[in-house]
Design an enzyme around this catalytic site. Structure first.
Site, PDB file in Angstrom:
ATOM      1  N   GLU A  80       0.851  -1.185   0.000  1.00 23.41           N
ATOM      2  CA  GLU A  80       0.000   0.000   0.000  1.00 23.41           C
ATOM      3  C   GLU A  80       0.892   1.242   0.000  1.00 23.41           C
ATOM      4  O   GLU A  80       1.949   1.263   0.655  1.00 23.41           O
ATOM      5  CB  GLU A  80      -0.884  -0.016   1.246  1.00 23.41           C
ATOM      6  CG  GLU A  80      -1.817   1.174   1.373  1.00 23.41           C
ATOM      7  CD  GLU A  80      -2.569   1.179   2.693  1.00 23.41           C
ATOM      8  OE1 GLU A  80      -3.663   1.756   2.740  1.00 23.41           O
ATOM      9  OE2 GLU A  80      -2.057   0.595   3.689  1.00 23.41           O
ATOM     10  N   LYS A 179     -10.478   0.435  -0.992  1.00 19.71           N
ATOM     11  CA  LYS A 179     -10.352   0.191   0.444  1.00 19.71           C
ATOM     12  C   LYS A 179     -11.567   0.712   1.197  1.00 19.71           C
ATOM     13  O   LYS A 179     -11.964   1.862   1.053  1.00 19.71           O
ATOM     14  CB  LYS A 179      -9.073   0.854   0.959  1.00 19.71           C
ATOM     15  CG  LYS A 179      -8.774   0.595   2.438  1.00 19.71           C
ATOM     16  CD  LYS A 179      -7.468   1.269   2.837  1.00 19.71           C
ATOM     17  CE  LYS A 179      -7.118   1.033   4.293  1.00 19.71           C
ATOM     18  NZ  LYS A 179      -5.859   1.722   4.674  1.00 19.71           N
ATOM     19  N   CYS A 212      -4.649  -3.280   4.359  1.00 16.88           N
ATOM     20  CA  CYS A 212      -4.204  -2.746   5.643  1.00 16.88           C
ATOM     21  C   CYS A 212      -5.269  -2.788   6.735  1.00 16.88           C
ATOM     22  O   CYS A 212      -5.614  -3.845   7.235  1.00 16.88           O
ATOM     23  CB  CYS A 212      -3.657  -1.334   5.443  1.00 16.88           C
ATOM     24  SG  CYS A 212      -2.472  -0.828   6.728  1.00 16.88           S
TER      25      CYS A 212
END
Length: 498
Positions: A80, A179, A212
């Site tokens: 990321e 995300k 993440c």
């Protein structure tokens, strides 16, 4: 007769082709990337300046991708923020964004770069995948215009998404994921209106992807495994290590074991921000991992994995509810672990049996140390409650950990080194959730492959004396239903591709 023979030949040929094309094992690669960062600026740079910075990072990624392909890797995951870094506002990130189309458009940017406008980063990634015959997973920014007819349209007239892309071995855009669970510092991005569940099929298994902070929440992470039955998770991350329970290699390997999937985690390498820790994790044990706070260099990892790893069912509370609690009530004390108040009991002897409870969670520990050192203190702790710092999520945690000093007030503080080895340990808890992640972390923030396992009745126990001194042995439970958020699983936007 000729027709029958021909049909039989064709059927046999198709079967053989399918059998050959589907493989039982594959080689995975992850790259821990030392990202080249832009200069901090409150004013946007030009598109040319943004592209020049991204080219520097893409050059480094190209070396890793080419090396991985030469070593036989089928797929490589990169981190990321690995192409442009961080510390942006909505305005300053904009020159770095591209319009990423729906993968159902069947687009190979390397062959047709201008089909969806000017997208040099996507073209570069596509060509890297195509020219090296490898799946490439990268993280970039997506931009989508909107207008007043959309009541959720931001005031600047566009959505900006933290986005993972996957290009297959022919260079085609195979997957795009926006995300969902943005970290507190990601105000320059928008979350999609509904969680996206993104999967794609290959000859070496079914893959899902998220990013993440997503890993701490049910959607889309758990949904990919439980409802969409993926074999392998792809995980670009910019993970800042938080000991004792949320260092990258520790938690990511535990997630793979707890959910029963392969997990390919590619982290940034930036020790000044506590960023390191990448790995290739199978459900039974880590296959390759990297944690390095001392150098500034990136690291490429490769390992072979099963395309369809077997899964087992664990009743995480069965054993703990079947035994009597060990009496330690008079020895309890409180300690803070990453802003949460745990109930602890000190381990007093070289061997022992202890129980500690917090609310509805009781944790049981049996252990034997190689020696009881006078300069080190270990404690058994329990926490059952809502964590409210940097996100709201409900935890049930049983942990045996080393205290920073012999002062009990330091139990729960961040510790990276220890001297005490354990001959054996067995940890269990009366969990109310089925989602529990088993962690064993050794001194210097190292994992312990093949040194422990989880039984079907919920015990985390050692298979042999530990190869190094122990920092923590933990059962990290997530009780998603108690997060206090609406269950959006029925509204998920599924993008199961190909």
């Amino acid at each position: 007769m000729i027709t029958s023979q021909l049909l039989a030949y064709v059927a046999t040929s198709i079967f053989c082709i399918l059998k050959v094309s589907a493989v039982d094992k594959f080689i995975a690669a992850v790259y821990e990337h030392a990202v080249v960062l832009p200069n901090t600026s409150l004013t946007p740079v030009s598109c040319e300046e943004a592209l020049a910075l991204m080219k520097l990072n893409l050059d480094l990624l190209q070396r890793a991708i080419t090396s991985a392909a030469k070593q036989g890797a089928h797929i490589i995951v990169t981190p990321e923020d690995g192409i442009y870094g961080w510390n942006f506002t909505r305005e300053t990130i904009y020159p770095y964004l591209e319009d990423i189309p729906d993968p159902r458009e069947n687009w190979i940017p390397c062959n047709d770069p201008n089909r969806f406008g000017h997208n040099p980063v996507q073209e570069r990634l596509s060509c890297l995948a195509k020219n090296n015959s490898i799946y490439v997973v990268a993280n970039i920014g997506d931009k989508k215009p909107c207008n007043a007819s959309d009541p959720q349209c931001p005031i600047d007239g566009r959505y900006q998404y933290n986005t993972d892309v996957v290009f297959d071995s022919e260079g085609k855009l195979a997957a795009r994921y926006h995300k969902q669970n943005l970290f507190t510092s990601e105000e320059h991005f928008n979350s999609p209106k509904r969680p996206e569940v993104v999967t794609f099929n290959t000859t070496f298994g079914k893959f899902g992807i998220f990013t993440c902070f997503d890993i701490l929440f049910h959607d889309p992470a758990v949904t990919l495994v439980k409802d969409f039955h993926v074999d392998t998770i792809l995980f670009p991350t910019a993970w800042m290590n938080v000991l004792p329970h949320l260092s990258a290699v520790e938690f990511h390997s535990a997630w793979a074991m707890g959910l029963g999937v392969n997990f390919l985690a590619a982290n940034l390498h930036h020790p000044l921000k506590e960023m390191t820790g990448s790995g290739i994790y199978a459900p039974d044990s880590p296959r390759a991992f990297h944690y390095d706070m001392k150098t500034e260099e990136g690291k490429l990892l490769l390992s072979q994995l099963d395309s369809h790893p077997p899964r087992s069912v664990v009743n995480w509370s069965s054993y703990a509810r079947s035994i009597e609690a060990y009496s330690t009530e008079s020895q309890k004390f409180k300690g803070i672990v990453f802003f949460d108040e745990f109930t602890f009991v000190e381990l007093m002897g070289v061997t022992g049996n202890y129980t500690v409870c917090h609310r509805d969670l009781c944790c049981h520990l049996s252990y034997k140390m190689s020696e009881k050192r006078s300069d080190e203190v270990y404690a058994l702790g329990a926490f059952d409650g809502l964590h409210t710092v940097e996100g709201n999520y409900y935890l049930q945690v049983c942990t045996m950990l080393k205290c920073e000093t012999t002062d009990l007030e330091t139990c729960g503080d961040s510790v990276e080194t220890a001297s005490t080895r354990f001959e054996m340990f067995s940890l269990s808890g009366t969990f109310g959730t089925q989602y529990v992640f088993p962690e064993v972390l050794l001194s210097e923030v190292q994992l312990a492959p093949a040194e422990f396992q989880v039984s079907n009745d919920g015990r985390l126990f050692s298979l042999k004396p530990t190869s190094g001194p122990v920092l923590t042995v933990t059962l990290f439970g997530r009780w998603y239903e108690k997060d206090g958020e609406l269950n959006t699983s029925s509204d998920l936007k599924a993008q199961a591709l190909g």
